[in-house]
Scaffold this motif. Structure first.
Motif, short mmCIF file in Angstrom:
data_model
loop_
_atom_site.label_atom_id
_atom_site.label_comp_id
_atom_site.label_asym_id
_atom_site.label_seq_id
_atom_site.Cartn_x
_atom_site.Cartn_y
_atom_site.Cartn_z
N ARG A 80 45.11 6.51 26.46
CA ARG A 80 44.76 5.11 26.75
C ARG A 80 43.32 4.78 26.40
O ARG A 80 43.01 3.65 26.08
N ARG A 81 42.44 5.75 26.53
CA ARG A 81 41.02 5.56 26.19
C ARG A 81 40.44 4.30 26.84
O ARG A 81 39.67 3.57 26.23
N ASP A 82 40.82 4.08 28.07
CA ASP A 82 40.32 2.94 28.83
C ASP A 82 39.08 3.38 29.61
O ASP A 82 39.16 4.24 30.48
N ALA A 83 37.94 2.78 29.27
CA ALA A 83 36.69 3.17 29.92
C ALA A 83 36.73 2.92 31.42
O ALA A 83 35.97 3.54 32.18
N GLY A 84 37.60 2.03 31.86
CA GLY A 84 37.71 1.73 33.29
C GLY A 84 38.78 2.53 34.01
O GLY A 84 39.04 2.28 35.20
N ASP A 85 39.39 3.47 33.33
CA ASP A 85 40.45 4.29 33.93
C ASP A 85 39.86 5.19 35.00
O ASP A 85 39.07 6.08 34.71
N LYS A 86 40.26 4.96 36.24
CA LYS A 86 39.71 5.72 37.37
C LYS A 86 40.36 7.10 37.52
O LYS A 86 39.93 7.89 38.34
N LEU A 87 41.40 7.36 36.74
CA LEU A 87 42.08 8.65 36.79
C LEU A 87 41.81 9.44 35.51
O LEU A 87 42.65 10.20 35.03
N ALA A 88 40.62 9.25 34.97
CA ALA A 88 40.24 9.96 33.75
C ALA A 88 38.79 10.39 33.88
O ALA A 88 38.02 9.84 34.66
N GLN A 89 38.42 11.39 33.10
CA GLN A 89 37.02 11.80 33.03
C GLN A 89 36.68 12.15 31.59
O GLN A 89 37.52 12.63 30.83
N GLY A 90 35.44 11.88 31.22
CA GLY A 90 35.00 12.08 29.85
C GLY A 90 34.85 10.75 29.14
O GLY A 90 35.38 9.73 29.57
N LYS A 91 34.16 10.76 28.04
CA LYS A 91 33.89 9.54 27.28
C LYS A 91 35.18 8.95 26.71
O LYS A 91 36.04 9.68 26.22
N ALA A 92 35.29 7.64 26.75
CA ALA A 92 36.49 6.97 26.24
C ALA A 92 36.65 7.21 24.74
O ALA A 92 37.78 7.20 24.23
N ASP A 93 35.54 7.43 24.04
CA ASP A 93 35.60 7.64 22.59
C ASP A 93 35.45 9.12 22.21
O ASP A 93 35.10 9.44 21.07
N ALA A 94 35.71 10.01 23.15
CA ALA A 94 35.64 11.44 22.85
C ALA A 94 36.62 11.77 21.72
O ALA A 94 37.68 11.17 21.62
N PRO A 95 36.28 12.71 20.86
CA PRO A 95 37.17 13.03 19.73
C PRO A 95 38.51 13.62 20.15
O PRO A 95 39.49 13.52 19.41
N VAL A 96 38.58 14.22 21.33
CA VAL A 96 39.82 14.85 21.78
C VAL A 96 40.19 14.31 23.16
O VAL A 96 39.33 14.19 24.04
N VAL A 97 41.47 13.98 23.33
CA VAL A 97 41.97 13.54 24.64
C VAL A 97 43.10 14.47 25.07
O VAL A 97 44.08 14.68 24.33
N LEU A 98 42.95 15.04 26.24
CA LEU A 98 44.00 15.84 26.87
C LEU A 98 44.66 14.97 27.93
O LEU A 98 44.01 14.53 28.88
N VAL A 99 45.94 14.69 27.75
CA VAL A 99 46.71 13.92 28.73
C VAL A 99 47.53 14.92 29.54
O VAL A 99 48.26 15.74 28.97
N GLU A 100 47.39 14.87 30.86
CA GLU A 100 48.10 15.80 31.74
C GLU A 100 49.11 15.04 32.59
O GLU A 100 48.77 14.09 33.28
N TYR A 101 50.37 15.50 32.57
CA TYR A 101 51.43 14.97 33.41
C TYR A 101 51.69 16.00 34.50
O TYR A 101 52.14 17.12 34.21
N ALA A 102 51.38 15.65 35.75
CA ALA A 102 51.41 16.68 36.79
C ALA A 102 51.82 16.12 38.15
O ALA A 102 51.84 14.91 38.38
N ASP A 103 52.14 17.06 39.04
CA ASP A 103 52.64 16.77 40.38
C ASP A 103 51.79 17.57 41.37
O ASP A 103 51.52 18.76 41.14
N PHE A 104 51.38 16.95 42.47
CA PHE A 104 50.53 17.65 43.43
C PHE A 104 51.28 18.73 44.22
O PHE A 104 50.64 19.57 44.84
#
Length: 250
Positions: A71-95
């Motif tokens: 999504r590369r949304d700078a306002g995404d509160k469930l993400a960390q790291g720069k929105a324009d970082a060259p690599v994005v790791l998306v994690e689908y997980a359950d607590f």
């Protein structure tokens, strides 16, 4: 692709769109692995299974369709790291997933220190609650903590050693929010049960099922599927290869 044989409440949505999941998975050729399912001791990280029962397909490549899911949304509160970082790791997980906890404790901190902190990697979380009602409640609580800027602190508290065994009943979720430093607990309680929380979790869950994901944790690294509690070296290799490809395109 393993069939969905679980009767856990969190899997109902997947059964309902089963045909679409199979078509999407076959077309994209992703998540070709054998993984544990909800309802098994292994799936929740039982003592007899220290690592996920995963056979990741080494031929899996990068899929442009999947890379677009970052999504590369700078306002995404469930993400960390720069929105324009060259690599994005998306994690689908359950607590409630033991292997997700293993990744959160043993692998993710190293990835953050090595790649997020230097601007190479962005990590985007997707709630994928497949172990029943408590999984769903924990997902909404994590989202609610995020609305006050404390998602990753809640994430750490919920995946701490022994946290899963205490369950995620309402009082436990409030206790975890306190541990995470959530300031307004009244707002937190309201947000957990809000329509916005349910909608956000449903959006993430639908995305995972449409990918063909049937277990947790599942990952995308710039559109490359990875599944299970893989060794840190597997993630590091995927991240570095993705970063190198981005450099080649410049």
């Amino acid at each position: 692709m393993p069939k969905n044989t679980s009767t856990a409440p969190g899997k109902g949505r997947g059964i309902a769109i089963g045909a679409a999941v199979l078509v999407a998975a076959l077309l994209l050729g992703v998540f070709s692995y054998t993984a544990t399912k909800p309802g098994s001791d292994q799936a929740e990280g039982g003592k007899d299974s220290p690592v996920a029962d995963v056979s990741a397909d080494p031929q899996n490549g990068v899929y442009p369709e999947l890379e677009k899911l970052a999504r590369r949304d700078a306002g995404d509160k469930l993400a960390q790291g720069k929105a324009d970082a060259p690599v994005v790791l998306v994690e689908y997980a359950d607590f409630k997933c033991g292997f997700c906890g293993k990744f959160a404790r043993d692998t993710e901190p190293g990835l953050v220190q090595k790649y997020v902190d230097n601007g190479t990697l962005r990590i985007e979380w997707r709630n994928f609650p497949i172990f029943g009602a408590e999984s769903e409640a924990a997902a909404r609580a994590a989202w609610a903590a995020g609305q006050q800027g404390r998602f990753w602190q809640f994430h750490a508290a919920a995946y701490a050693d022994g946290a899963k065994e205490k369950g995620f009943a309402k009082d436990r979720l409030t206790a975890l929010a306190k541990t995470a430093g959530v300031d307004d607990l009244d707002r937190f309680t309201e947000d957990v049960d809000s329509a916005a929380a349910k909608k956000a979790v449903a959006k993430d869950t639908e995305e995972a099922y449409k990918l063909g994901a049937t277990s947790t944790p599942s990952f995308l690294v710039n559109g490359r599927p990875l599944a299970g509690a893989q060794p840190a070296e597997t993630f590091e290799q995927a991240i570095e290869e993705a970063a190198a490809k981005r450099d080649d395109k410049k």
